[in-house]
Design an enzyme around this catalytic site. Structure first.
Site, PDB file in Angstrom:
ATOM      1  N   LEU A 193      45.529  45.556  48.706  1.00  0.00           N
ATOM      2  CA  LEU A 193      44.177  45.064  48.968  1.00  0.00           C
ATOM      3  C   LEU A 193      43.326  45.388  47.741  1.00  0.00           C
ATOM      4  CD1 LEU A 193      43.775  46.266  52.660  1.00  0.00           C
ATOM      5  CD2 LEU A 193      44.127  43.918  51.871  1.00  0.00           C
ATOM      6  N   SER A 194      42.147  44.795  47.658  1.00  0.00           N
ATOM      7  CA  SER A 194      41.335  45.040  46.455  1.00  0.00           C
ATOM      8  C   SER A 194      41.046  46.531  46.298  1.00  0.00           C
ATOM      9  CB  SER A 194      40.041  44.233  46.485  1.00  0.00           C
ATOM     10  OG  SER A 194      39.260  44.593  47.596  1.00  0.00           O
ATOM     11  N   GLU A 195      40.895  47.258  47.442  1.00  0.00           N
ATOM     12  CA  GLU A 195      40.708  48.711  47.357  1.00  0.00           C
ATOM     13  C   GLU A 195      41.394  49.429  48.508  1.00  0.00           C
ATOM     14  OE1 GLU A 195      38.220  48.700  43.934  1.00  0.00           O
ATOM     15  OE2 GLU A 195      38.046  47.367  45.657  1.00  0.00           O
ATOM     16  N   THR A 196      41.952  50.576  48.176  1.00  0.00           N
ATOM     17  CA  THR A 196      42.403  51.537  49.186  1.00  0.00           C
ATOM     18  C   THR A 196      41.608  52.813  48.969  1.00  0.00           C
ATOM     19  OG1 THR A 196      44.632  50.595  49.315  1.00  0.00           O
ATOM     20  CG2 THR A 196      44.366  52.876  50.052  1.00  0.00           C
TER      21      THR A 196
END
Length: 286
Positions: free
Chosen positions: A44-47
């Protein structure tokens, strides 16, 4: 080892819209290389990784936690939507009893509070300064072709380039724009741009959105980010100045889309409020 993990759609109240972030709750310190491996796995774009600061801390009772954010490619200094997602996991899933949560991050202390059906993030307001067009001409052309550009600014705090399109363009033009963000990598010659914000003025008369945006960060392995809190730390400063307003409603026009309520404060910070939807609960096992 098992780590509780959640997927939360941020800046939306509907599943499968807004911006998804993975959130990990760390009971114990994690080997440094595992942060990146997990973020790459989640893709995902951020974790986000929430960690306890002291041995006696508790996810349901403590009010202060460590927080880090990783894209599939590397760690980033600020991520708004994953902070919103992290606060949602603590408030809504862990039933944290505090009215305000504080996160210790690479961008300093960030606070999140509940306000009715929104979570409000207290973020730094990032000024964007006029940018010499010649330096970034190729990048802008790669992004918007021959469209008329009204203003170009650069935020050294976030390494974001803000490109404001002419007021003649409406939201639909920004939404329909076909962007090949992969081309930005070869077009960006300065080495200082890590994110590109495209924005256009909204219809602020009545109850419409004050401005619209899209955000691209191929330098961090994110071709287009659906809804970006950190970009709005820049956009809030810019549009507050342009529109002469402190309270604004913004919409990021990615395919998933998301809405942000903005309140520019007098202390150099900005409150950005959004809703969330928790769509996945589980455990990482390794």
């Amino acid at each position: 080892m098992q780590i509780p993990i959640f997927t939360v759609d941020a800046f939306t109240n509907r599943p499968f819209s807004g911006n998804p972030a993975a959130v990990c709750l760390l009971e114990n310190d994690l080997d440094e290389d595992l942060h990146q491996k997990i973020a790459t796995e989640m893709n995902l774009s951020e974790t986000a990784f929430i960690r306890k600061l002291k041995p006696g801390d508790d996810f349901t009772k403590s009010s202060c936690f460590g927080l880090r954010w990783f894209t599939p490619a590397n760690e980033v200094p600020l991520c708004g939507h994953a902070t919103l997602a992290s606060a949602a996991v603590l408030f809504h899933v862990q039933k944290n009893t505090n009215s305000v949560l504080t996160f210790m991050t690479l961008s300093g202390e960030l606070k999140a509070r509940q306000e009715k059906d929104h979570i409000v993030l207290d973020l730094p307001l990032c000024t964007a300064y006029p940018q010499e067009l010649k330096e970034v001409e190729e990048l802008i052309k790669a992004a918007v072709g021959d469209m008329i550009v009204q203003d170009v600014r650069y935020s050294p705090d976030t390494k974001n380039l803000l490109v404001c399109l002419s007021d003649i363009y409406e939201r639909s033009v920004l939404e329909d724009l076909k962007v090949s963000a992969q081309h930005f990598l070869s077009a960006e010659k300065t080495g200082k741009v890590k994110g590109l914000i495209l924005t256009v003025k909204g219809n602020s008369s009545g109850k419409g959105h004050d401005f619209y945006s899209r955000y691209f960060a191929p330098w961090y392995g994110v071709l287009e980010d659906p809804v970006t809190g950190s970009a709005h730390a820049v956009l809030s400063s810019y549009w507050s100045e342009q529109l002469g307003k402190k309270e604004m409603l913004a919409f990021q026009c990615s395919r998933r889309g998301g809405e942000l309520k903005i309140s520019v404060r007098d202390d150099g910070r900005v409150d950005i409020a959004g809703q969330t939807a928790v769509v996945l609960k589980g455990n990482l096992t390794f």
